[in-house]
Write an enzyme that holds these catalytic residues in place. Structure first.
Site, mmCIF file in Angstrom:
data_model
loop_
_atom_site.group_PDB
_atom_site.id
_atom_site.type_symbol
_atom_site.label_atom_id
_atom_site.label_comp_id
_atom_site.label_asym_id
_atom_site.label_seq_id
_atom_site.Cartn_x
_atom_site.Cartn_y
_atom_site.Cartn_z
ATOM 1 N N ASP A 167 -22.241 -21.230 -7.257
ATOM 2 C CA ASP A 167 -22.493 -22.521 -6.961
ATOM 3 C C ASP A 167 -23.621 -23.385 -6.782
ATOM 4 O O ASP A 167 -24.751 -23.529 -7.598
ATOM 5 C CB ASP A 167 -23.082 -21.387 -5.460
ATOM 6 C CG ASP A 167 -23.053 -21.960 -4.062
ATOM 7 O OD1 ASP A 167 -21.675 -22.876 -3.898
ATOM 8 O OD2 ASP A 167 -23.103 -20.732 -3.341
ATOM 9 N N GLU A 182 -15.670 -20.500 6.153
ATOM 10 C CA GLU A 182 -16.580 -19.453 6.264
ATOM 11 C C GLU A 182 -16.383 -19.835 7.865
ATOM 12 O O GLU A 182 -17.102 -20.511 9.136
ATOM 13 C CB GLU A 182 -18.001 -19.632 5.670
ATOM 14 C CG GLU A 182 -19.207 -18.741 6.236
ATOM 15 C CD GLU A 182 -19.987 -18.575 5.548
ATOM 16 O OE1 GLU A 182 -20.010 -19.427 4.337
ATOM 17 O OE2 GLU A 182 -21.187 -18.367 5.319
ATOM 18 N N GLU A 187 -20.255 -27.551 -1.229
ATOM 19 C CA GLU A 187 -20.225 -27.273 0.541
ATOM 20 C C GLU A 187 -19.924 -29.064 1.018
ATOM 21 O O GLU A 187 -20.505 -30.236 0.352
ATOM 22 C CB GLU A 187 -21.221 -27.122 0.990
ATOM 23 C CG GLU A 187 -22.047 -25.421 0.883
ATOM 24 C CD GLU A 187 -22.717 -24.869 1.492
ATOM 25 O OE1 GLU A 187 -23.265 -25.609 2.536
ATOM 26 O OE2 GLU A 187 -23.121 -23.906 1.240
ATOM 27 N N ASP A 225 -25.320 -19.306 -3.937
ATOM 28 C CA ASP A 225 -26.445 -19.384 -3.287
ATOM 29 C C ASP A 225 -26.920 -18.871 -2.632
ATOM 30 O O ASP A 225 -28.451 -18.559 -2.253
ATOM 31 C CB ASP A 225 -26.386 -20.809 -3.243
ATOM 32 C CG ASP A 225 -26.062 -21.354 -1.796
ATOM 33 O OD1 ASP A 225 -25.346 -20.938 -1.473
ATOM 34 O OD2 ASP A 225 -26.367 -22.424 -1.487
ATOM 35 N N SER A 226 -26.398 -17.970 -1.812
ATOM 36 C CA SER A 226 -26.748 -16.078 -1.027
ATOM 37 C C SER A 226 -27.737 -14.994 -1.516
ATOM 38 O O SER A 226 -28.213 -15.253 -0.987
ATOM 39 C CB SER A 226 -25.764 -15.797 -0.385
ATOM 40 O OG SER A 226 -25.127 -14.895 -1.540
ATOM 41 N N LYS A 277 -19.223 -24.354 -7.054
ATOM 42 C CA LYS A 277 -18.886 -24.574 -5.563
ATOM 43 C C LYS A 277 -19.857 -25.903 -4.917
ATOM 44 O O LYS A 277 -20.670 -25.648 -5.472
ATOM 45 C CB LYS A 277 -18.706 -23.666 -4.847
ATOM 46 C CG LYS A 277 -18.965 -23.294 -3.280
ATOM 47 C CD LYS A 277 -17.943 -22.153 -2.388
ATOM 48 C CE LYS A 277 -19.637 -21.268 -3.078
ATOM 49 N NZ LYS A 277 -19.850 -21.905 -1.384
HETATM 50 O O1 KIV Z 1 -23.359 -18.432 -1.082
HETATM 51 C C1 KIV Z 1 -22.816 -17.434 -0.642
HETATM 52 O O2 KIV Z 1 -22.403 -16.444 -1.469
HETATM 53 C C2 KIV Z 1 -21.135 -17.928 -0.380
HETATM 54 C C3 KIV Z 1 -20.475 -17.605 -0.527
HETATM 55 C C4 KIV Z 1 -21.022 -16.974 1.532
HETATM 56 C C5 KIV Z 1 -19.067 -17.813 -0.040
HETATM 57 O O3 KIV Z 1 -21.077 -19.481 -0.639
#
Ligand code: KIV
Length: 264
Positions: A83, A182, A115, A44-45, A113
């Site tokens: 994510d 992280e 968090e 989600d980055s 994924k």
């Molecule tokens: O969103 C993302 O790119 C991430 C990575 C930094 C692990 O969660």
């Protein structure tokens, strides 16, 4: 079925380090997959690197499904992990299950994924029981940026470090196939790696994790602003693009492009 399945990624612990990168589009995903990277995360980055948001919080299910589908179309061998965006899994288990299922059903991801640590135990159990593999993510969890008061290294004091160790153990017990660590001190990442039976994937967590992940735009030097210290820049794509764009503009303005060879 991709070459890098969830069971194969799990089996890599203690045998071979796992190389992971993020992707948000088809062309980049193809190159990453062609390079032999084992896991591609549609992180989600992308909210910041691709969509220009200030944090990861605004990105929607629709946007993440769209980017995940594009990435999955470019990947043949790697495991594609999506994510789950902020508030797509936190409010209720049924809603979270329905949203996670969409990534596998509509976007062709093989895992999701989420968090958070111990608090996510019941959710991980529900996902896994319904055939949805989960990658955990603890330490600096960007969806909690306001709670943390910024993007800071986590687990530097004893109480925090112990809590992260417990989080990792609980996630492993609940059934995650791997855990992203992280921005945690390298010594703590080593302790967690030794303590759990599933791979740890580090980002800013030292060399002793079972695998590493970087945000692709960061490692390519394709990002505005300052990169965090843990990022190694393997290319300067941003500079090369800026030079190419300027050269193109000048050639168009000067009548140099198109030349004979570019014309029919
Ligand atoms: O969103 C993302 O790119 C991430 C990575 C930094 C692990 O969660």
């Amino acid at each position: 079925m991709s070459t890098w399945t969830v069971p194969r990624i799990k089996e890599m612990k203690g045998r071979q380090k796992i190389a992971c990168l993020t992707a948000a589009d088809y062309a980049t995903a193809r190159l990453i997959d062609g390079a032999g990277v084992q896991l591609v995360l549609v992180g989600d980055s992308l909210a910041m690197t691709v969509l220009g948001y200030e944090t990861t919080l605004p990105v929607t299910m629709g946007e993440m499904l769209h980017h995940t589908a594009a990435v999955a179309r470019g990947v043949t061998n790697a495991l594609v992990v999506a994510d789950m965006p902020f508030m797509s899994y936190q409010a209720a288990v049924e809603e979270a299950l329905a949203n996670a299922g969409r990534f596998l059903k509509e976007s062709n991801a093989q895992a999701v994924k989420i968090e958070g640590g111990t608090i996510r135990g019941p959710l991980v159990r529900a996902f896994v029981a319904n055939g949805i593999p989960v990658l955990g993510h603890i330490g600096l969890t960007p969806q909690s940026v306001h709670e943390m008061g910024g993007y800071k290294v986590q687990g530097k004091v004893t109480g925090e470090a112990q809590a992260l160790l417990l989080d990792a153990k609980e996630l492993a017990l609940a059934g995650v196939f791997a855990v992203v660590l992280e921005c945690v001190p390298a010594a703590l990442a080593r302790e967690i790696t030794d303590a759990i039976p599933v791979p740890t994937i580090g980002i800013g967590a030292g060399a002793d994790c079972d695998g590493q992940i970087l945000v692709t735009n960061d490692m390519l030097g394709f990002r505005s602003g300052i990169s965090p210290r843990f990022v190694k820049q393997y290319a300067s794509i941003g500079e090369q693009m800026a030079t190419a764009f300027e050269e193109y503009r000048k050639e168009v303005e000067g009548g140099l492009f198109p030349s004979e060879e570019n014309c029919y």
